[in-house]
Design a protein around this motif. Structure first.
Motif, PDB file in Angstrom:
ATOM      1  N   GLY A 105       7.092 108.261  19.068  1.00  0.00           N
ATOM      2  CA  GLY A 105       6.776 107.438  20.246  1.00  0.00           C
ATOM      3  C   GLY A 105       6.842 105.945  19.953  1.00  0.00           C
ATOM      4  N   ASP A 106       6.834 105.593  18.663  1.00  0.00           N
ATOM      5  CA  ASP A 106       6.878 104.165  18.318  1.00  0.00           C
ATOM      6  C   ASP A 106       8.301 103.616  18.459  1.00  0.00           C
ATOM      7  OD1 ASP A 106       4.215 104.135  17.811  1.00  0.00           O
ATOM      8  OD2 ASP A 106       4.389 104.278  15.638  1.00  0.00           O
ATOM      9  N   GLU A 107       8.371 102.300  18.608  1.00  0.00           N
ATOM     10  CA  GLU A 107       9.674 101.647  18.754  1.00  0.00           C
ATOM     11  C   GLU A 107       9.851 100.522  17.737  1.00  0.00           C
ATOM     12  OE1 GLU A 107      10.347 100.413  22.812  1.00  0.00           O
ATOM     13  OE2 GLU A 107       9.981 102.446  23.568  1.00  0.00           O
ATOM     14  N   ILE A 108      11.122 100.272  17.456  1.00  0.00           N
ATOM     15  CA  ILE A 108      11.488  99.224  16.492  1.00  0.00           C
ATOM     16  C   ILE A 108      12.428  98.270  17.217  1.00  0.00           C
ATOM     17  CG2 ILE A 108      12.761  98.800  14.321  1.00  0.00           C
ATOM     18  CD1 ILE A 108      11.950 101.708  13.513  1.00  0.00           C
ATOM     19  N   LEU A 122      18.506 103.974  11.981  1.00  0.00           N
ATOM     20  CA  LEU A 122      17.730 103.593  13.172  1.00  0.00           C
ATOM     21  C   LEU A 122      18.318 104.214  14.437  1.00  0.00           C
ATOM     22  CD1 LEU A 122      17.230  99.801  12.337  1.00  0.00           C
ATOM     23  CD2 LEU A 122      15.524 101.596  12.124  1.00  0.00           C
ATOM     24  N   LYS A 123      19.634 104.242  14.501  1.00  0.00           N
ATOM     25  CA  LYS A 123      20.298 104.667  15.748  1.00  0.00           C
ATOM     26  C   LYS A 123      20.394 106.195  15.852  1.00  0.00           C
ATOM     27  CE  LYS A 123      23.590 103.842  19.075  1.00  0.00           C
ATOM     28  NZ  LYS A 123      23.636 102.861  20.125  1.00  0.00           N
ATOM     29  N   ASN A 124      20.712 106.874  14.730  1.00  0.00           N
ATOM     30  CA  ASN A 124      21.018 108.309  14.818  1.00  0.00           C
ATOM     31  C   ASN A 124      19.930 109.213  14.244  1.00  0.00           C
ATOM     32  OD1 ASN A 124      23.501 107.295  15.630  1.00  0.00           O
ATOM     33  ND2 ASN A 124      24.363 107.425  13.570  1.00  0.00           N
ATOM     34  N   PHE A 125      19.252 108.737  13.214  1.00  0.00           N
ATOM     35  CA  PHE A 125      18.363 109.645  12.480  1.00  0.00           C
ATOM     36  C   PHE A 125      16.922 109.590  12.978  1.00  0.00           C
ATOM     37  CE2 PHE A 125      16.004 111.255   8.817  1.00  0.00           C
ATOM     38  CZ  PHE A 125      16.766 112.372   8.484  1.00  0.00           C
ATOM     39  N   LEU A 126      16.367 108.380  13.070  1.00  0.00           N
ATOM     40  CA  LEU A 126      14.947 108.280  13.446  1.00  0.00           C
ATOM     41  C   LEU A 126      14.654 108.768  14.870  1.00  0.00           C
ATOM     42  CD1 LEU A 126      13.781 105.030  11.605  1.00  0.00           C
ATOM     43  CD2 LEU A 126      13.458 107.418  10.955  1.00  0.00           C
ATOM     44  N   PRO A 127      15.606 108.655  15.820  1.00  0.00           N
ATOM     45  CA  PRO A 127      15.320 109.216  17.149  1.00  0.00           C
ATOM     46  C   PRO A 127      14.991 110.709  17.112  1.00  0.00           C
ATOM     47  CG  PRO A 127      17.156 107.704  17.302  1.00  0.00           C
ATOM     48  CD  PRO A 127      16.855 107.865  15.828  1.00  0.00           C
ATOM     49  N   LYS A 128      15.476 111.422  16.063  1.00  0.00           N
ATOM     50  CA  LYS A 128      15.138 112.855  15.949  1.00  0.00           C
ATOM     51  C   LYS A 128      13.625 113.050  15.836  1.00  0.00           C
ATOM     52  CE  LYS A 128      17.794 114.080  12.390  1.00  0.00           C
ATOM     53  NZ  LYS A 128      18.543 114.906  11.449  1.00  0.00           N
ATOM     54  N   PHE A 129      12.947 112.002  15.366  1.00  0.00           N
ATOM     55  CA  PHE A 129      11.489 112.079  15.191  1.00  0.00           C
ATOM     56  C   PHE A 129      10.773 111.266  16.267  1.00  0.00           C
ATOM     57  CE2 PHE A 129      13.743 112.485  11.201  1.00  0.00           C
ATOM     58  CZ  PHE A 129      13.336 113.764  10.838  1.00  0.00           C
ATOM     59  N   GLY A 130      11.515 110.908  17.321  1.00  0.00           N
ATOM     60  CA  GLY A 130      10.906 110.170  18.431  1.00  0.00           C
ATOM     61  C   GLY A 130      10.641 108.710  18.111  1.00  0.00           C
ATOM     62  N   ILE A 131      11.364 108.149  17.135  1.00  0.00           N
ATOM     63  CA  ILE A 131      11.223 106.724  16.808  1.00  0.00           C
ATOM     64  C   ILE A 131      12.524 106.042  17.240  1.00  0.00           C
ATOM     65  CG2 ILE A 131      10.899 105.030  14.944  1.00  0.00           C
ATOM     66  CD1 ILE A 131       9.519 107.391  13.373  1.00  0.00           C
ATOM     67  N   ASN A 132      12.424 105.176  18.233  1.00  0.00           N
ATOM     68  CA  ASN A 132      13.635 104.593  18.814  1.00  0.00           C
ATOM     69  C   ASN A 132      13.721 103.096  18.550  1.00  0.00           C
ATOM     70  OD1 ASN A 132      14.922 106.923  20.098  1.00  0.00           O
ATOM     71  ND2 ASN A 132      12.970 107.034  21.193  1.00  0.00           N
ATOM     72  N   THR A 133      14.968 102.617  18.527  1.00  0.00           N
ATOM     73  CA  THR A 133      15.213 101.209  18.162  1.00  0.00           C
ATOM     74  C   THR A 133      15.997 100.495  19.252  1.00  0.00           C
ATOM     75  OG1 THR A 133      15.214 101.767  15.821  1.00  0.00           O
ATOM     76  CG2 THR A 133      16.308  99.719  16.419  1.00  0.00           C
ATOM     77  N   HIS A 134      15.587  99.260  19.544  1.00  0.00           N
ATOM     78  CA  HIS A 134      16.384  98.358  20.384  1.00  0.00           C
ATOM     79  C   HIS A 134      17.117  97.419  19.425  1.00  0.00           C
ATOM     80  CE1 HIS A 134      14.103  99.457  23.978  1.00  0.00           C
ATOM     81  NE2 HIS A 134      13.024  99.401  23.216  1.00  0.00           N
ATOM     82  N   PHE A 135      18.433  97.337  19.576  1.00  0.00           N
ATOM     83  CA  PHE A 135      19.207  96.419  18.734  1.00  0.00           C
ATOM     84  C   PHE A 135      19.423  95.118  19.497  1.00  0.00           C
ATOM     85  CE2 PHE A 135      20.144 100.606  17.108  1.00  0.00           C
ATOM     86  CZ  PHE A 135      19.991 100.403  15.749  1.00  0.00           C
ATOM     87  N   VAL A 136      19.147  94.006  18.835  1.00  0.00           N
ATOM     88  CA  VAL A 136      19.214  92.709  19.521  1.00  0.00           C
ATOM     89  C   VAL A 136      19.958  91.687  18.663  1.00  0.00           C
ATOM     90  CG1 VAL A 136      17.005  93.031  20.734  1.00  0.00           C
ATOM     91  CG2 VAL A 136      17.019  91.967  18.462  1.00  0.00           C
ATOM     92  N   ASN A 137      20.347  90.607  19.319  1.00  0.00           N
ATOM     93  CA  ASN A 137      20.799  89.428  18.581  1.00  0.00           C
ATOM     94  C   ASN A 137      19.522  88.786  18.035  1.00  0.00           C
ATOM     95  OD1 ASN A 137      21.468  86.903  17.770  1.00  0.00           O
ATOM     96  ND2 ASN A 137      22.523  86.307  19.659  1.00  0.00           N
ATOM     97  N   ILE A 138      19.359  88.842  16.725  1.00  0.00           N
ATOM     98  CA  ILE A 138      18.080  88.449  16.107  1.00  0.00           C
ATOM     99  C   ILE A 138      17.806  86.940  16.255  1.00  0.00           C
ATOM    100  CG2 ILE A 138      18.833  88.017  13.705  1.00  0.00           C
ATOM    101  CD1 ILE A 138      15.793  90.167  14.700  1.00  0.00           C
ATOM    102  N   LEU A 139      18.842  86.205  16.648  1.00  0.00           N
ATOM    103  CA  LEU A 139      18.648  84.761  16.829  1.00  0.00           C
ATOM    104  C   LEU A 139      18.111  84.451  18.227  1.00  0.00           C
ATOM    105  CD1 LEU A 139      22.024  83.689  15.185  1.00  0.00           C
ATOM    106  CD2 LEU A 139      19.773  83.756  14.108  1.00  0.00           C
ATOM    107  N   ASP A 140      18.120  85.456  19.104  1.00  0.00           N
ATOM    108  CA  ASP A 140      17.704  85.249  20.495  1.00  0.00           C
ATOM    109  C   ASP A 140      16.236  85.687  20.671  1.00  0.00           C
ATOM    110  OD1 ASP A 140      17.332  85.218  23.218  1.00  0.00           O
ATOM    111  OD2 ASP A 140      19.281  86.105  23.690  1.00  0.00           O
TER     112      ASP A 140
END
Ligand code: PLP
Length: 406
Positions: A105-108, A122-140
């Motif tokens: 349920g946690d997010e990154i 982050l994109k393919n493996f951790l979602p199997k355990f319900g941990i999801n990631t938003h990918f961003v432009n880290i400078l923004d």
């Protein structure tokens, strides 16, 4: 300086050199504790060690080994953190750090320009355990702020990103992390000694020791550096990610990496000097070059503020050869002309080069590669320790001429 006075080296290199550990008989290197398990003289002591750490007392080498402990100490001194956990790979360091923090349920929120393996985790493996990631432009920073919600636990980035060499604004990211109670994890694999993320505000620093820190491309290893309590948690026999997932580094390898780590400061200076030379000269020939030491680099001023200037801007550069086909032919030519090896990885004494889109970043889908500014003709170079870098660059010019690129 008279001959008897040791050379004064300040910063991380000095701290590592002041960490004096000796072998069992006074050897100048620590003895290698070649054991998986350790004897106890009382039942009580063993029971106590299962509950909490006891200084100088070891239980089992998946938990902690004395030789691996010395490498962990040296890594903590390098990053100026309280403690460190050594792992069997950089990926193990990254995954164990994340899994120590996140639950279902946690997010990154992660930078989109990161090593392809981390991206895939982050994109393919951790979602199997319900941990999801938003990918961003880290400078923004506004975009990052807009993605934070009550489930967000981690802000993740690389100090100097792979392969575009963007420089993250760690102090600004730390402010955001503090505002929302997040853990800021920074991968410092590309810039050991050069930037110390902990000093700038990172909570945890992860490393692939496989690269510069070991420097001899003979093994794979990693580290997580941070506060003592966090590292202790990773080793916890009931709930620690490192203890229970078990990516342990062998003591013989740990001893060998520790010996190599002692010359890191000299190697980094030479890698940086050579990479600056290559970058400046490629740019003069009209190529688009990504290197934080160039004034054309968008974060050049920023890195000047953050870095330990003694160590230069690092050994990694990326340049655009035009198209994927040109990049591929050029790399084979560069290998034939003895500039280095067509190989992934970095931090070796020889120059290594590969095309990120088809190797280290191939896990990132093509449309996302384009969105993050990765063109198909990119060649990433880990510039080696060449004694005569001008001669190496002459060879590079021969390759470029033979391909009618200059
Ligand atoms: N982080 C970065 C920036 C990397 O480039 C790599 C590997 O290339 C890793 C982490 C993973 O390290 P390892 O191969 O030691 O697992």
């Amino acid at each position: 300086m008279n001959n008897m006075e040791p050379e004064k080296i300040t910063g991380p290199a000095g701290r590592i050199q002041d960490y004096l550990v000796f072998g069992e008989f006074g050897g100048v290197n620590p003895s290698i504790e070649d054991s998986s398990t350790f004897t106890f003289l009382s039942v009580e002591k063993m029971e106590e060690l299962f509950e909490h750490e006891i200084e100088g007392c070891f239980l089992y080498s998946r938990h902690l080994n004395p030789t691996v402990y010395h490498l962990a100490k040296a890594m903590a001194l390098l990053e100026n953190t309280e403690d460190a956990q050594i792992t069997a790979s950089g990926m193990a360091a990254i995954s164990c750090a994340i899994l120590q923090i996140c639950q279902t349920g946690d997010e990154i929120i992660s930078s989109r320009t990161i090593y392809g393996g981390t991206y895939a985790l982050l994109k393919n493996f951790l979602p199997k355990f319900g941990i999801n990631t938003h990918f961003v432009n880290i400078l923004d920073l506004d975009l990052i702020r807009s993605k934070i919600n009550s489930n967000t636990k981690i802000l993740y980035c690389e100090t100097v990103s792979n392969p575009l060499l963007e420089v993250a604004d760690i102090p600004a990211l730390r402010q955001l992390a503090d505002e929302f109670g997040l853990t800021l994890i920074v991968d410092n694999t590309f810039s050991p000694m050069i930037i110390q993320p902990y000093e700038l505000g990172a909570h945890l620093i992860v490393h692939s020791l496989t690269k510069y820190i070991n420097g001899s491309s003979d093994c794979v290893a990693g580290a997580v550096c941070g506060k003592h309590d966090f590292i202790l948690g990773m080793k916890d026999v009931h709930s620690g990610s490192a203890m229970l997932l078990g990516p342990v580094l062998d003591s013989i390898r740990a001893a060998s990496i520790l010996k190599n780590l002692r010359t890191l400061h000299i190697r980094i200076k030479q890698h940086s000097r050579n990479a600056l030379f290559f970058s400046e000269n490629l740019e003069k020939l009209g190529f688009k070059v990504f290197y934080p030491g160039l004034s054309s680099h968008p974060q050049h001023e920023k890195i000047l503020k953050f870095m330990n200037q003694d160590y230069g801007f690092g050994g990694m550069l990326t340049f655009d050869a035009g198209s994927a086909e040109t990049a591929n032919s050029l790399m084979i030519k560069m290998q034939d002309h003895l500039i280095g090896y067509f190989a992934v990885s970095l931090g070796f004494y020889k120059t290594l080069f590969s095309s990120p889109g088809h190797s280290t970043s191939s896990e990132i889908p093509e449309d996302e590669q384009i969105a993050m500014g990765m063109s198909p003709g990119l060649i990433r170079m880990s510039i080696g320790l060449d004694n005569d870098i001008a001669r190496s660059f002459d060879r590079m010019k021969e390759c470029l001429k033979e391909m009618d690129l200059i």
